[in-house]
Design a protein around this motif. Structure first.
Motif, PDB file in Angstrom:
ATOM      1  N   GLY A 282      -9.200-101.569  33.169  1.00  8.42           N
ATOM      2  CA  GLY A 282      -7.216-101.046  32.564  1.00  8.42           C
ATOM      3  C   GLY A 282      -7.077-102.278  31.415  1.00  8.42           C
ATOM      4  N   ALA A 283      -5.689-102.486  31.624  1.00  3.65           N
ATOM      5  CA  ALA A 283      -5.301-103.326  30.938  1.00  3.65           C
ATOM      6  C   ALA A 283      -6.066-104.985  31.247  1.00  3.65           C
ATOM      7  CB  ALA A 283      -4.067-103.185  30.857  1.00  3.65           C
ATOM      8  N   GLY A 284      -5.476-105.831  30.329  1.00  5.43           N
ATOM      9  CA  GLY A 284      -5.958-107.033  30.577  1.00  5.43           C
ATOM     10  C   GLY A 284      -6.472-107.612  29.158  1.00  5.43           C
TER      11      GLY A 284
ATOM     12  N   VAL B   9       4.765 -98.883  27.457  1.00  6.11           N
ATOM     13  CA  VAL B   9       2.759 -98.960  26.674  1.00  6.11           C
ATOM     14  C   VAL B   9       2.588 -98.720  25.473  1.00  6.11           C
ATOM     15  CG1 VAL B   9       0.977 -98.301  27.366  1.00  6.11           C
ATOM     16  CG2 VAL B   9       2.227 -97.848  29.217  1.00  6.11           C
TER      17      VAL B   9
ATOM     18  N   VAL C 171       2.066-102.440  38.330  1.00 10.00           N
ATOM     19  CA  VAL C 171       1.948-102.785  37.045  1.00 10.00           C
ATOM     20  C   VAL C 171       3.374-102.583  36.584  1.00 10.00           C
ATOM     21  CG1 VAL C 171      -0.163-103.038  35.736  1.00 10.00           C
ATOM     22  CG2 VAL C 171       0.951-101.234  35.687  1.00 10.00           C
TER      23      VAL C 171
ATOM     24  N   GLY D 285      -3.581-104.848  35.395  1.00 14.35           N
ATOM     25  CA  GLY D 285      -4.121-103.461  35.444  1.00 14.35           C
ATOM     26  C   GLY D 285      -3.898-102.161  35.810  1.00 14.35           C
ATOM     27  N   CYS D 286      -4.711-101.713  35.156  1.00 14.99           N
ATOM     28  CA  CYS D 286      -5.675 -99.999  36.092  1.00 14.99           C
ATOM     29  C   CYS D 286      -6.697-100.566  36.755  1.00 14.99           C
ATOM     30  CB  CYS D 286      -6.171 -99.067  35.298  1.00 14.99           C
ATOM     31  SG  CYS D 286      -4.872 -98.270  34.483  1.00 14.99           S
TER      32      CYS D 286
ATOM     33  N   SER E 118      -2.944 -95.264  37.769  1.00 13.22           N
ATOM     34  CA  SER E 118      -3.347 -96.269  37.135  1.00 13.22           C
ATOM     35  C   SER E 118      -3.505 -97.570  38.117  1.00 13.22           C
ATOM     36  CB  SER E 118      -1.567 -97.474  36.930  1.00 13.22           C
ATOM     37  OG  SER E 118      -2.265 -98.528  36.393  1.00 13.22           O
TER      38      SER E 118
ATOM     39  N   SER F  23      -1.593-102.831  26.055  1.00  9.34           N
ATOM     40  CA  SER F  23       0.056-103.681  26.677  1.00  9.34           C
ATOM     41  C   SER F  23       0.896-103.344  26.495  1.00  9.34           C
ATOM     42  CB  SER F  23      -0.178-105.224  24.854  1.00  9.34           C
ATOM     43  OG  SER F  23       0.292-103.791  23.969  1.00  9.34           O
TER      44      SER F  23
END
Ligand code: ACO
Length: 329
Positions: A315-317, A215, A88, A118-119, A286, A197
Protein backbone atom coordinates in the motif's frame (compact mmCIF):
# COMPACT_ATOMS: atom_id res chain seq x y z
CA UNK A 1 14.09 -6.24 5.95
CA UNK A 2 13.89 -9.98 5.88
CA UNK A 3 14.15 -12.41 8.71
CA UNK A 4 13.45 -15.93 9.79
CA UNK A 5 11.84 -16.19 13.21
CA UNK A 6 14.11 -17.78 15.81
CA UNK A 7 11.55 -20.37 16.75
CA UNK A 8 10.20 -18.59 19.82
CA UNK A 9 6.88 -20.18 20.75
CA UNK A 10 4.79 -17.12 19.89
CA UNK A 11 1.60 -17.20 17.89
CA UNK A 12 -1.84 -15.73 17.26
CA UNK A 13 -4.26 -16.99 19.90
CA UNK A 14 -7.28 -14.79 19.17
CA UNK A 15 -8.80 -13.13 16.13
CA UNK A 16 -11.63 -10.63 15.74
CA UNK A 17 -13.08 -8.30 13.11
CA UNK A 18 -15.75 -5.67 12.81
CA UNK A 19 -17.33 -3.77 9.94
CA UNK A 20 -19.98 -1.04 10.00
CA UNK A 21 -23.57 -2.05 9.26
CA UNK A 22 -24.12 0.25 6.32
CA UNK A 23 -23.67 -1.57 2.98
CA UNK A 24 -22.92 0.55 -0.08
CA UNK A 25 -23.49 -1.35 -3.32
CA UNK A 26 -22.05 -0.62 -6.74
CA UNK A 27 -25.52 0.26 -7.99
CA UNK A 28 -25.86 2.86 -5.24
CA UNK A 29 -22.40 4.22 -6.05
CA UNK A 30 -23.46 4.68 -9.64
CA UNK A 31 -26.03 7.21 -8.42
CA UNK A 32 -23.19 9.23 -6.81
CA UNK A 33 -20.53 9.13 -9.56
CA UNK A 34 -20.50 8.14 -13.25
CA UNK A 35 -19.82 4.42 -12.95
CA UNK A 36 -21.62 1.07 -13.10
CA UNK A 37 -21.77 -2.29 -11.35
CA UNK A 38 -20.43 -3.93 -14.55
CA UNK A 39 -17.38 -1.64 -14.72
CA UNK A 40 -16.51 -2.01 -11.06
CA UNK A 41 -16.98 -5.80 -11.04
CA UNK A 42 -14.93 -6.26 -14.22
CA UNK A 43 -12.04 -4.03 -13.07
CA UNK A 44 -11.95 -4.84 -9.36
CA UNK A 45 -14.23 -7.72 -8.38
CA UNK A 46 -15.81 -5.48 -5.73
CA UNK A 47 -19.59 -5.82 -5.36
CA UNK A 48 -20.19 -3.80 -2.19
CA UNK A 49 -18.38 -2.22 0.75
CA UNK A 50 -19.22 -1.10 4.31
CA UNK A 51 -19.31 2.59 5.23
CA UNK A 52 -18.99 3.95 8.77
CA UNK A 53 -21.87 6.00 10.17
CA UNK A 54 -21.12 9.74 10.53
CA UNK A 55 -20.56 9.39 14.27
CA UNK A 56 -18.27 6.35 13.94
CA UNK A 57 -14.49 6.78 14.06
CA UNK A 58 -11.74 4.19 13.86
CA UNK A 59 -11.83 3.15 17.51
CA UNK A 60 -15.59 2.48 17.24
CA UNK A 61 -14.79 -0.20 14.66
CA UNK A 62 -11.58 -1.39 16.31
CA UNK A 63 -13.04 -1.82 19.79
CA UNK A 64 -15.48 -4.66 18.94
CA UNK A 65 -12.76 -6.33 16.83
CA UNK A 66 -10.29 -6.14 19.74
CA UNK A 67 -12.87 -7.44 22.23
CA UNK A 68 -13.65 -10.40 19.96
CA UNK A 69 -9.94 -11.23 19.60
CA UNK A 70 -9.40 -11.06 23.37
CA UNK A 71 -12.47 -13.24 23.98
CA UNK A 72 -11.29 -15.89 21.55
CA UNK A 73 -7.86 -15.91 23.21
CA UNK A 74 -9.44 -15.99 26.71
CA UNK A 75 -7.20 -13.05 27.58
CA UNK A 76 -8.26 -10.21 29.83
CA UNK A 77 -7.43 -6.74 28.56
CA UNK A 78 -5.56 -5.92 31.77
CA UNK A 79 -2.99 -8.59 30.88
CA UNK A 80 -2.12 -7.01 27.53
CA UNK A 81 1.21 -5.17 27.77
CA UNK A 82 1.56 -4.05 24.15
CA UNK A 83 -1.12 -2.56 21.91
CA UNK A 84 -0.21 -1.53 18.37
CA UNK A 85 -2.84 0.01 16.13
CA UNK A 86 -2.04 0.19 12.41
CA UNK A 87 -4.10 2.82 10.64
CA UNK A 88 -3.97 5.84 8.33
CA UNK A 89 -7.28 7.13 9.69
CA UNK A 90 -6.91 7.37 13.48
CA UNK A 91 -9.70 9.11 15.42
CA UNK A 92 -7.25 12.04 15.47
CA UNK A 93 -3.45 12.31 15.30
CA UNK A 94 -3.27 12.43 19.07
CA UNK A 95 -4.27 11.11 21.47
CA UNK A 96 -3.40 8.00 19.50
CA UNK A 97 -6.15 5.51 18.73
CA UNK A 98 -4.08 2.81 20.44
CA UNK A 99 -4.02 4.80 23.69
CA UNK A 100 -7.78 5.37 23.44
CA UNK A 101 -8.33 1.66 22.79
CA UNK A 102 -6.09 0.64 25.70
CA UNK A 103 -8.13 2.90 27.96
CA UNK A 104 -11.52 1.68 26.71
CA UNK A 105 -10.50 -1.96 26.89
CA UNK A 106 -8.92 -1.60 30.32
CA UNK A 107 -5.25 -2.25 29.56
CA UNK A 108 -3.59 0.39 31.78
CA UNK A 109 -0.14 -1.23 31.72
CA UNK A 110 0.11 -1.58 27.96
CA UNK A 111 2.59 0.30 25.81
CA UNK A 112 0.31 1.72 23.11
CA UNK A 113 1.17 3.41 19.84
CA UNK A 114 -0.20 3.88 16.33
CA UNK A 115 1.70 2.66 13.33
CA UNK A 116 1.61 4.27 9.90
CA UNK A 117 2.57 2.08 6.95
CA UNK A 118 -0.37 2.53 4.58
CA UNK A 119 -2.35 -0.60 3.82
CA UNK A 120 0.69 -2.65 4.87
CA UNK A 121 0.32 -1.38 8.43
CA UNK A 122 -1.07 -4.62 9.83
CA UNK A 123 1.88 -6.66 8.53
CA UNK A 124 4.37 -4.16 9.97
CA UNK A 125 2.53 -4.17 13.31
CA UNK A 126 2.43 -7.96 13.43
CA UNK A 127 6.18 -8.18 12.79
CA UNK A 128 6.92 -5.55 15.45
CA UNK A 129 4.74 -7.21 18.07
CA UNK A 130 6.34 -10.57 17.33
CA UNK A 131 9.81 -8.96 17.59
CA UNK A 132 9.03 -7.29 20.91
CA UNK A 133 7.70 -10.53 22.32
CA UNK A 134 10.61 -12.58 21.01
CA UNK A 135 13.00 -10.08 22.62
CA UNK A 136 11.21 -10.49 25.94
CA UNK A 137 9.99 -6.88 26.06
CA UNK A 138 6.32 -7.83 25.89
CA UNK A 139 4.37 -10.86 27.08
CA UNK A 140 0.96 -10.40 25.50
CA UNK A 141 0.23 -8.18 22.51
CA UNK A 142 -2.90 -6.90 20.84
CA UNK A 143 -2.38 -5.94 17.20
CA UNK A 144 -5.16 -3.94 15.59
CA UNK A 145 -5.49 -2.96 11.94
CA UNK A 146 -8.30 -0.81 10.68
CA UNK A 147 -9.32 2.19 8.65
CA UNK A 148 -12.22 4.49 7.92
CA UNK A 149 -11.06 5.42 4.44
CA UNK A 150 -14.51 6.71 3.51
CA UNK A 151 -13.56 9.84 5.51
CA UNK A 152 -10.58 10.69 3.30
CA UNK A 153 -12.05 9.87 -0.10
CA UNK A 154 -13.15 12.49 -2.59
CA UNK A 155 -16.77 11.44 -3.10
CA UNK A 156 -16.73 12.97 -6.60
CA UNK A 157 -13.68 10.94 -7.75
CA UNK A 158 -14.90 7.69 -9.30
CA UNK A 159 -11.38 6.31 -9.71
CA UNK A 160 -10.82 6.03 -5.94
CA UNK A 161 -14.35 6.03 -4.49
CA UNK A 162 -15.23 2.61 -5.89
CA UNK A 163 -12.25 0.83 -4.35
CA UNK A 164 -12.37 1.39 -0.62
CA UNK A 165 -14.46 0.44 2.39
CA UNK A 166 -14.30 0.71 6.19
CA UNK A 167 -13.43 -2.06 8.66
CA UNK A 168 -11.09 -3.29 11.37
CA UNK A 169 -9.55 -6.49 12.64
CA UNK A 170 -7.43 -7.51 15.60
CA UNK A 171 -5.25 -10.38 16.79
CA UNK A 172 -3.84 -11.39 20.16
CA UNK A 173 -0.27 -12.67 20.29
CA UNK A 174 0.84 -14.91 23.14
CA UNK A 175 3.49 -17.40 24.11
CA UNK A 176 2.20 -20.84 23.20
CA UNK A 177 3.56 -24.39 23.09
CA UNK A 178 4.45 -24.41 19.42
CA UNK A 179 5.99 -21.55 17.42
CA UNK A 180 3.55 -19.94 15.01
CA UNK A 181 5.61 -17.27 13.25
CA UNK A 182 8.14 -18.47 10.69
CA UNK A 183 9.37 -15.27 9.02
CA UNK A 184 8.70 -11.77 7.73
CA UNK A 185 9.75 -9.60 4.81
CA UNK A 186 8.97 -5.86 4.90
CA UNK A 187 9.95 -3.05 2.56
CA UNK A 188 9.26 0.48 1.37
CA UNK A 189 9.86 2.61 -1.71
CA UNK A 190 9.29 6.28 -0.95
CA UNK A 191 10.32 7.10 -4.51
CA UNK A 192 6.98 5.72 -5.67
CA UNK A 193 5.11 7.27 -2.76
CA UNK A 194 3.60 10.04 -4.85
CA UNK A 195 1.42 7.48 -6.67
CA UNK A 196 -0.72 7.06 -3.54
CA UNK A 197 -0.80 10.09 -1.30
CA UNK A 198 -2.87 12.20 1.07
CA UNK A 199 -1.81 15.81 0.40
CA UNK A 200 -2.29 18.31 3.19
CA UNK A 201 -2.42 15.66 5.91
CA UNK A 202 0.83 16.55 7.66
CA UNK A 203 3.49 19.19 8.18
CA UNK A 204 4.37 19.61 4.48
CA UNK A 205 2.77 22.88 3.38
CA UNK A 206 0.20 22.06 0.75
CA UNK A 207 -2.08 25.11 0.86
CA UNK A 208 -2.18 25.41 -2.89
CA UNK A 209 -2.62 21.74 -3.71
CA UNK A 210 -5.99 20.78 -5.08
CA UNK A 211 -7.93 18.13 -3.26
CA UNK A 212 -6.15 18.51 0.06
CA UNK A 213 -7.23 15.95 2.61
CA UNK A 214 -8.33 13.39 -0.02
CA UNK A 215 -6.65 10.24 -1.30
CA UNK A 216 -4.82 10.81 -4.58
CA UNK A 217 -3.99 7.72 -6.56
CA UNK A 218 -2.37 6.90 -9.88
CA UNK A 219 -4.32 3.68 -10.37
CA UNK A 220 -2.21 2.27 -13.19
CA UNK A 221 1.08 2.82 -11.33
CA UNK A 222 -0.31 1.35 -8.11
CA UNK A 223 -1.63 -1.61 -10.10
CA UNK A 224 1.82 -2.28 -11.56
CA UNK A 225 3.49 -1.87 -8.16
CA UNK A 226 0.96 -4.15 -6.47
CA UNK A 227 1.25 -6.98 -8.97
CA UNK A 228 5.05 -6.82 -8.70
CA UNK A 229 5.48 -6.65 -4.92
CA UNK A 230 2.78 -9.15 -3.96
CA UNK A 231 4.75 -11.76 -5.90
CA UNK A 232 8.29 -10.60 -5.03
CA UNK A 233 7.66 -10.23 -1.30
CA UNK A 234 5.96 -13.62 -1.01
CA UNK A 235 8.74 -15.32 -2.95
CA UNK A 236 11.36 -13.58 -0.78
CA UNK A 237 9.91 -14.72 2.54
CA UNK A 238 9.25 -18.25 1.27
CA UNK A 239 12.80 -18.53 -0.10
CA UNK A 240 14.40 -17.10 3.02
CA UNK A 241 12.51 -19.50 5.27
CA UNK A 242 13.14 -22.50 3.01
CA UNK A 243 9.43 -23.09 2.45
CA UNK A 244 8.07 -24.19 -0.91
CA UNK A 245 5.00 -22.46 -2.33
CA UNK A 246 3.32 -25.88 -2.58
CA UNK A 247 3.34 -26.03 1.22
CA UNK A 248 1.17 -22.90 1.53
CA UNK A 249 -2.31 -23.96 2.64
CA UNK A 250 -3.90 -20.52 3.00
CA UNK A 251 -2.88 -17.45 1.01
CA UNK A 252 -4.10 -14.08 2.34
CA UNK A 253 -3.10 -11.23 0.03
CA UNK A 254 -4.11 -7.62 0.69
CA UNK A 255 -7.72 -7.36 -0.48
CA UNK A 256 -7.21 -4.54 -2.99
CA UNK A 257 -8.62 -5.82 -6.24
CA UNK A 258 -9.45 -9.34 -7.45
CA UNK A 259 -7.45 -8.81 -10.63
CA UNK A 260 -4.32 -7.97 -8.63
CA UNK A 261 -4.88 -10.92 -6.28
CA UNK A 262 -5.54 -13.41 -9.10
CA UNK A 263 -2.42 -12.22 -10.87
CA UNK A 264 -0.31 -12.72 -7.75
CA UNK A 265 -1.73 -16.16 -6.99
CA UNK A 266 -1.19 -17.21 -10.61
CA UNK A 267 2.43 -16.00 -10.72
CA UNK A 268 3.20 -17.63 -7.38
CA UNK A 269 1.56 -20.87 -8.46
CA UNK A 270 -0.95 -20.93 -5.61
CA UNK A 271 -4.28 -22.55 -6.59
CA UNK A 272 -7.13 -20.06 -6.35
CA UNK A 273 -9.03 -22.21 -3.87
CA UNK A 274 -6.23 -21.63 -1.35
CA UNK A 275 -6.58 -17.84 -1.62
CA UNK A 276 -8.89 -15.96 0.75
CA UNK A 277 -11.08 -13.43 -1.10
CA UNK A 278 -13.54 -11.10 0.62
CA UNK A 279 -12.80 -7.89 -1.30
CA UNK A 280 -16.08 -8.50 -3.16
CA UNK A 281 -17.99 -7.80 0.08
CA UNK A 282 -15.79 -5.22 1.81
CA UNK A 283 -13.70 -3.48 -0.86
CA UNK A 284 -10.20 -2.44 0.17
CA UNK A 285 -10.26 -1.78 3.92
CA UNK A 286 -6.57 -0.78 4.04
CA UNK A 287 -5.03 -1.80 7.40
CA UNK A 288 -8.15 -3.83 8.17
CA UNK A 289 -7.89 -5.96 5.06
CA UNK A 290 -5.66 -8.86 6.19
CA UNK A 291 -7.13 -9.40 9.69
CA UNK A 292 -10.66 -9.15 8.20
CA UNK A 293 -9.73 -11.80 5.64
CA UNK A 294 -8.22 -14.01 8.35
CA UNK A 295 -11.38 -13.67 10.45
CA UNK A 296 -13.60 -14.57 7.49
CA UNK A 297 -11.40 -17.55 6.69
CA UNK A 298 -11.62 -18.75 10.28
CA UNK A 299 -15.40 -18.33 10.36
CA UNK A 300 -15.73 -20.31 7.14
CA UNK A 301 -13.58 -23.14 8.55
CA UNK A 302 -10.79 -22.44 6.07
CA UNK A 303 -8.09 -21.79 8.70
CA UNK A 304 -7.17 -24.97 10.51
CA UNK A 305 -4.61 -25.80 13.13
CA UNK A 306 -1.35 -26.71 11.40
CA UNK A 307 -2.14 -24.78 8.20
CA UNK A 308 0.74 -22.84 6.66
CA UNK A 309 -0.48 -19.28 6.15
CA UNK A 310 1.12 -16.75 3.82
CA UNK A 311 0.01 -13.11 4.19
CA UNK A 312 1.17 -10.24 1.98
CA UNK A 313 0.15 -6.60 2.29
CA UNK A 314 1.02 -3.61 0.11
CA UNK A 315 0.00 0.00 0.00
CA UNK A 316 0.85 3.65 0.51
CA UNK A 317 4.48 4.50 1.16
CA UNK A 318 4.79 2.69 -1.10
CA UNK A 319 5.16 -0.25 1.26
CA UNK A 320 4.85 -4.01 1.25
CA UNK A 321 5.16 -6.80 3.77
CA UNK A 322 4.77 -10.56 4.03
CA UNK A 323 4.44 -12.88 6.98
CA UNK A 324 4.63 -16.65 7.05
CA UNK A 325 3.20 -18.63 9.94
CA UNK A 326 1.79 -21.94 11.05
CA UNK A 327 -1.76 -21.49 12.30
CA UNK A 328 -1.84 -22.80 15.86
CA UNK A 329 -5.36 -21.88 16.97
N1 ACO B 1 -16.28 3.79 -13.54
C1 ACO B 1 -16.28 3.87 -14.89
N2 ACO B 1 -15.19 4.26 -15.58
C2 ACO B 1 -14.08 4.56 -14.90
C3 ACO B 1 -14.03 4.50 -13.50
C4 ACO B 1 -15.20 4.10 -12.82
N3 ACO B 1 -15.26 4.00 -11.49
N4 ACO B 1 -12.80 4.86 -13.08
C5 ACO B 1 -12.09 5.13 -14.19
N5 ACO B 1 -12.87 4.96 -15.29
C6 ACO B 1 -12.51 5.14 -16.68
C7 ACO B 1 -11.33 6.05 -16.86
O1 ACO B 1 -11.73 7.40 -16.89
C8 ACO B 1 -10.79 5.59 -18.18
O2 ACO B 1 -11.56 6.15 -19.23
P1 ACO B 1 -10.86 6.63 -20.59
O3 ACO B 1 -10.27 5.39 -21.18
O4 ACO B 1 -12.00 7.19 -21.35
O5 ACO B 1 -9.83 7.62 -20.16
C9 ACO B 1 -11.06 4.08 -18.20
O6 ACO B 1 -12.11 3.88 -17.22
C10 ACO B 1 -9.86 3.24 -17.84
O7 ACO B 1 -9.24 3.81 -16.67
P2 ACO B 1 -7.99 3.16 -16.02
O8 ACO B 1 -7.59 3.98 -14.85
O9 ACO B 1 -6.95 2.87 -17.06
O10 ACO B 1 -8.61 1.78 -15.54
P3 ACO B 1 -7.86 0.53 -14.94
O11 ACO B 1 -8.13 -0.65 -15.78
O12 ACO B 1 -6.43 0.83 -14.61
O13 ACO B 1 -8.64 0.32 -13.59
C11 ACO B 1 -8.31 0.73 -11.26
C12 ACO B 1 -8.61 1.34 -12.61
C13 ACO B 1 -9.41 -0.25 -10.92
C14 ACO B 1 -8.25 1.85 -10.23
C15 ACO B 1 -6.95 -0.02 -11.33
O14 ACO B 1 -5.96 0.83 -11.89
C16 ACO B 1 -6.48 -0.48 -10.01
O15 ACO B 1 -7.08 -1.34 -9.38
N6 ACO B 1 -5.35 0.03 -9.52
C17 ACO B 1 -4.83 -0.34 -8.22
C18 ACO B 1 -5.56 0.42 -7.19
C19 ACO B 1 -5.31 -0.10 -5.81
O16 ACO B 1 -5.33 -1.26 -5.55
N7 ACO B 1 -5.12 0.84 -4.90
C20 ACO B 1 -4.97 0.63 -3.54
C21 ACO B 1 -3.75 -0.20 -3.23
S1 ACO B 1 -2.92 0.36 -1.86
C22 ACO B 1 -4.02 0.50 -0.68
O17 ACO B 1 -4.65 -0.48 -0.45
C23 ACO B 1 -4.23 1.80 -0.06
Amino acid sequence: MIGKARGDPISITGLGAHVPERVLTNDELSTIVDTSDEWIMARTGIRERRIAAPEQALTDLALPAARAALAQAHVEAKDVDLLVCATVTPDMMFPTSSALLADELGAPDAAAYDLLAGCTGFMYALAQAYGMMAAGLAQRALVVGGDVLSRILDWTDRSTLILFGDGAGAVVLERVERPGFIGFELGADGGGGIHLSLPGSGSRRMEDAEGNGFVHMNGREVFKFATRVLVASAQAVLGHCGVSVDEVDVYVPHQANVRIMDHAAGKLGIPRERMIVNVDRYGNTSSGSIPLALADAQREGRLKKGDLVLMTGMGAGLTWGSGLMEWTL
